[in-house]
Design a protein around this motif. Structure first.
Motif, short mmCIF file in Angstrom:
data_model
loop_
_atom_site.label_atom_id
_atom_site.label_comp_id
_atom_site.label_asym_id
_atom_site.label_seq_id
_atom_site.Cartn_x
_atom_site.Cartn_y
_atom_site.Cartn_z
N VAL A 162 0.53 -1.41 0.17
CA VAL A 162 -0.58 -0.15 -0.42
C VAL A 162 1.11 1.60 0.15
O VAL A 162 2.06 1.44 0.56
CB VAL A 162 -0.46 0.03 1.55
CG1 VAL A 162 -1.93 1.19 1.35
CG2 VAL A 162 -1.85 -1.16 1.81
N LYS A 163 0.44 2.35 -0.63
CA LYS A 163 0.71 3.25 -0.55
C LYS A 163 0.47 4.57 0.09
O LYS A 163 -0.48 5.12 0.25
CB LYS A 163 0.76 4.19 -2.18
CG LYS A 163 2.64 3.89 -2.68
CD LYS A 163 2.52 5.13 -4.10
CE LYS A 163 4.09 5.29 -4.79
NZ LYS A 163 3.72 5.04 -5.85
N ILE A 164 1.36 4.60 1.46
CA ILE A 164 1.24 5.40 2.22
C ILE A 164 2.51 6.39 2.71
O ILE A 164 3.60 6.59 2.46
CB ILE A 164 1.11 4.38 3.24
CG1 ILE A 164 0.36 3.38 3.93
CG2 ILE A 164 0.63 5.76 5.08
CD1 ILE A 164 0.37 2.77 4.34
N PHE A 165 1.88 7.81 2.01
CA PHE A 165 2.44 9.54 2.17
C PHE A 165 3.33 8.97 0.80
O PHE A 165 4.00 9.30 1.54
CB PHE A 165 3.18 9.74 3.66
CG PHE A 165 2.21 9.47 4.75
CD1 PHE A 165 0.89 10.74 4.59
CD2 PHE A 165 1.62 8.87 5.69
CE1 PHE A 165 -0.04 10.62 5.60
CE2 PHE A 165 1.26 8.72 7.06
CZ PHE A 165 0.32 10.00 6.92
N GLY A 166 2.94 8.09 -0.73
CA GLY A 166 4.05 8.40 -1.03
C GLY A 166 5.48 6.95 -1.05
O GLY A 166 5.83 7.27 -2.07
N ARG A 167 4.84 6.72 -0.13
CA ARG A 167 6.13 4.69 0.08
C ARG A 167 5.26 4.06 0.08
O ARG A 167 4.03 4.24 0.86
CB ARG A 167 7.21 5.47 1.40
CG ARG A 167 7.82 6.37 1.65
CD ARG A 167 8.25 6.35 3.26
NE ARG A 167 9.19 5.76 3.33
CZ ARG A 167 9.54 4.99 4.05
NH1 ARG A 167 8.88 5.68 5.73
NH2 ARG A 167 10.00 4.11 4.68
N ASN A 168 5.64 2.83 -0.79
CA ASN A 168 5.51 1.34 -0.46
C ASN A 168 5.41 1.31 0.80
O ASN A 168 6.68 0.93 1.46
CB ASN A 168 5.72 0.88 -1.22
CG ASN A 168 4.77 1.29 -3.07
OD1 ASN A 168 4.20 1.78 -2.94
ND2 ASN A 168 6.20 0.82 -4.27
N THR A 169 4.58 0.37 1.31
CA THR A 169 4.40 -0.73 2.98
C THR A 169 3.39 -1.48 2.74
O THR A 169 2.70 -1.64 2.58
CB THR A 169 3.65 0.75 3.70
OG1 THR A 169 4.31 2.14 3.55
CG2 THR A 169 3.34 0.31 4.83
N PRO A 170 4.90 -2.85 2.94
CA PRO A 170 3.58 -3.77 2.91
C PRO A 170 2.46 -3.78 4.64
O PRO A 170 3.17 -3.13 5.35
CB PRO A 170 5.18 -4.77 2.74
CG PRO A 170 6.01 -3.78 3.53
CD PRO A 170 5.99 -2.91 3.36
N LEU A 171 1.56 -4.69 4.68
CA LEU A 171 0.53 -5.12 5.10
C LEU A 171 0.54 -6.19 4.93
O LEU A 171 0.21 -6.84 3.63
CB LEU A 171 -1.08 -4.19 4.92
CG LEU A 171 -1.06 -2.06 4.69
CD1 LEU A 171 -1.70 -1.97 4.67
CD2 LEU A 171 -0.02 -2.32 6.09
N GLU A 172 0.50 -7.00 6.07
CA GLU A 172 -0.69 -8.67 5.74
C GLU A 172 -2.17 -8.25 6.16
O GLU A 172 -2.28 -7.59 8.18
CB GLU A 172 0.72 -9.09 7.31
CG GLU A 172 0.17 -10.78 7.08
CD GLU A 172 0.76 -11.81 7.77
OE1 GLU A 172 0.58 -12.95 8.37
OE2 GLU A 172 2.05 -11.51 7.32
N LEU A 173 -3.34 -8.93 5.47
CA LEU A 173 -4.57 -8.45 5.40
C LEU A 173 -5.01 -9.98 5.84
O LEU A 173 -4.59 -10.65 5.00
CB LEU A 173 -5.36 -7.13 5.44
CG LEU A 173 -4.13 -5.68 5.42
CD1 LEU A 173 -4.79 -5.37 3.53
CD2 LEU A 173 -4.07 -5.51 6.62
N ASN A 174 -6.05 -9.94 6.18
CA ASN A 174 -6.64 -11.19 6.17
C ASN A 174 -7.69 -11.11 4.81
O ASN A 174 -8.15 -9.77 4.27
CB ASN A 174 -8.00 -11.63 7.48
CG ASN A 174 -7.40 -12.05 8.80
OD1 ASN A 174 -5.97 -12.90 9.14
ND2 ASN A 174 -7.67 -11.44 10.01
#
Length: 198
Positions: free
Chosen positions: A180-192
């Motif tokens: 996910v792009k958060i504040f212009g940076r790619n951030t990995p999330l682990e989601l159900n």
């Protein structure tokens, strides 16, 4: 005891549980509980994620409909249809019945048309209640197929409404790694599975 058959009653949507309780109490009060062994409201279990926790809630499968197993002899049919919030039987055929009236001291026979409820088959009841294929009753979001690289929207948690790309799929834990792009940076999330939608 006479043979019971399955029928469908129409009720005002949202009032199904009240109708069921009222019918059970009224039938018990009049000693007719044996004539209506089952009053069922078809429901399904919905799995949701709320505040990070998995919650199971019941949702009425067919709003406004109640399935009953009943012997409609005597007063039973009248009790069921005169229950508050009940509209009537789903299917009813017109049937001509002869009744005797007393007018001016004389008996007079007249024919009237009454609505006679039409029963449904046991197969239809099984299908409605989901008894045909129990193995199909897996968590609803477990059957969703995600593809690596596809775009999904987060629908729960602190990142709700964010969109991201599926990086990895963990079938055994029913989780996804989403970038996910958060504040212009790619951030990995682990989601159900239940926290995202296609």
């Amino acid at each position: 005891m006479a043979e019971t058959k399955w029928y469908v009653l129409r009720a005002i949507s949202g009032q199904e549980k009240k109708v069921k309780t009222y019918m059970e109490n009224e039938l018990a009060r009049q000693g007719l509980s044996d004539s209506v062994p089952q009053i069922l409201i078809p429901t399904e279990k919905i799995y949701e994620i709320r505040k990070g926790k998995k919650v199971i809630r019941e949702k009425t499968l067919i709003p406004g409909y109640i399935i009953i197993e009943a012997d409609l002899a005597g007063e039973v049919s009248h009790i069921l249809t005169s229950t508050p919030s009940v509209i009537g039987f789903l299917q009813a055929n017109n049937e001509e019945v002869e009744i005797t009236k007393i007018e001016g001291g004389k008996q007079k026979k007249t024919k009237v048309i009454v609505k006679k409820p039409v029963p449904i088959s046991q197969n239809e009841v099984n299908r409605i209640l989901g008894k045909v294929d129990e193995s199909a009753a897996i968590e609803e979001f477990a059957s969703v197929n995600f593809i690596k690289g596809e775009t999904v929207r987060v629908i729960d948690g602190p990142f709700a409404t964010f969109e991201g790309t599926v990086e990895e799929i963990h079938e055994n834990t029913k989780k996804l790694s989403v970038m996910v792009k958060i504040f212009g940076r790619n951030t990995p999330l682990e989601l159900n599975y239940a926290q995202v939608e296609k």
